[in-house]
Design a protein around this motif. Structure first.
Motif, mmCIF file in Angstrom:
data_model
loop_
_atom_site.group_PDB
_atom_site.id
_atom_site.type_symbol
_atom_site.label_atom_id
_atom_site.label_comp_id
_atom_site.label_asym_id
_atom_site.label_seq_id
_atom_site.Cartn_x
_atom_site.Cartn_y
_atom_site.Cartn_z
ATOM 1 N N UNK A 57 18.190 2.392 38.408
ATOM 2 C CA UNK A 57 17.034 1.987 39.370
ATOM 3 C C UNK A 57 16.111 1.058 38.479
ATOM 4 N N UNK A 58 15.744 1.479 37.320
ATOM 5 C CA UNK A 58 14.931 0.739 36.355
ATOM 6 C C UNK A 58 15.532 -0.889 36.390
ATOM 7 N N UNK A 59 16.781 -1.056 36.205
ATOM 8 C CA UNK A 59 17.358 -2.125 36.374
ATOM 9 C C UNK A 59 17.248 -3.173 37.650
ATOM 10 N N UNK A 60 16.884 -2.488 38.963
ATOM 11 C CA UNK A 60 17.000 -2.954 40.098
ATOM 12 C C UNK A 60 15.559 -3.087 40.603
ATOM 13 N N UNK A 210 25.183 2.369 33.717
ATOM 14 C CA UNK A 210 23.978 2.428 34.875
ATOM 15 C C UNK A 210 23.501 1.067 34.525
ATOM 16 N N UNK A 211 22.700 0.878 33.344
ATOM 17 C CA UNK A 211 21.893 -0.348 33.141
ATOM 18 C C UNK A 211 22.566 -1.615 33.195
ATOM 19 N N UNK A 212 23.689 -1.374 32.525
ATOM 20 C CA UNK A 212 24.673 -2.785 32.439
ATOM 21 C C UNK A 212 25.054 -3.302 33.705
ATOM 22 N N UNK A 213 25.722 -2.261 34.376
ATOM 23 C CA UNK A 213 26.086 -2.730 36.017
ATOM 24 C C UNK A 213 24.869 -3.401 36.894
ATOM 25 N N UNK A 214 23.710 -2.958 36.762
ATOM 26 C CA UNK A 214 22.540 -3.409 37.441
ATOM 27 C C UNK A 214 22.374 -4.845 37.129
ATOM 28 N N UNK A 215 22.931 -5.412 35.925
ATOM 29 C CA UNK A 215 22.628 -7.015 35.628
ATOM 30 C C UNK A 215 24.077 -7.613 36.185
#
Length: 246
Positions: A57-60, A210-215
């Motif tokens: 969620x933070x990544x998006x 989670x974070x890598x996939x948001x990118x």
């Protein structure tokens, strides 16, 4: 070997949760594979993937934070629904829970496939705006009861609510999933239902994924993401039907 299996299951699950939803199709069976009972595996899985939801969620955040008031309402309803679902889980016996799993996944799959048709139907009726908050609470209760497939169900709700931008939908999906998981965890911790060490192994992997996939997902065409959701949900629904009834 078990710890590495759980860690990499967490990485893959974190990627899938951020890109399309359905990462628990990987992490939940992995927890059962190392010998954890279904209900405890479900509660542990909720704990394990929660950090991936939050980091995703933070990544998006740039895709949905332009409407902070709406996001706050969505988060609040998600917290309420997640607690309701978790409270229901602690009242069910394990055999019934196991046989319920494939039906829940089938519901999630059908809702994703036909959510756009329901959305158009609701748009023609004035009551739609009053129905949607209730639907969100029910969707969140599903997630509190059974975390696997939560992302698919939430995406289906967002289609029903009229959202179209896939990155915004992924961000809001992760906001809802975060609220559901964190409130459900309060219930599960109180009931001592979480296998902490295996859960931490999955959680560590899900944070990275989670974070890598948001990118990464920004580089993918929406049609590929949606196709992946449909295919993965059909495969896992079929698997759980076979596992429960054959």
């Amino acid at each position: 070997m078990d710890w590495w299996l759980l860690f990499f299951a967490g990485v893959i699950g974190g990627v899938i949760n951020s890109v399309a939803g359905g990462g628990s199709f990987i992490t939940f069976p992995a927890l059962m594979l190392v010998g954890i009972s279904p209900i405890v595996a479900n509660a542990t899985n909720t704990f394990s993937v929660s950090a991936g939801y939050v980091s995703g969620a933070y990544g998006f955040r740039d895709d949905f934070m332009h409407q902070p008031a709406r996001v706050a309402v969505i988060l609040a309803l998600s917290v309420v629904g997640g607690a309701i679902g978790a409270a229901l889980l602690i009242t069910i016996n394990e055999q019934l829970f196991t046989r319920t799993i494939p039906w829940l996944l089938l519901f999630a799959t059908l809702l994703f496939l036909f959510g756009s048709h329901l959305s158009r139907w609701l748009e023609k009726r004035r009551t739609a705006r009053w129905i949607l908050p209730v639907v969100l609470v029910l969707v969140s209760a599903y997630g509190g009861f059974f975390n696997a497939g939560l992302g698919i169900v939430v995406l289906s709700y967002l289609i029903l609510a009229g959202y179209q931008d896939i990155n915004q939908m992924n961000g809001l999906k992760l906001v809802v999933s975060s609220g559901v998981s964190l409130s459900a965890m309060v219930v599960f911790v109180y009931q001592d239902m979480i296998a902490w060490l295996p859960g931490l192994a999955v959680l560590t992997g899900s944070v990275f994924g989670g974070y890598l996939a948001a990118r990464i997902s920004r580089q993918l065409a929406p049609i590929y993401i949606k196709t992946f959701v449909v295919v993965s949900s059909i495969i896992m629904t079929t698997y759980f039907f076979v596992d429960a009834y054959i």
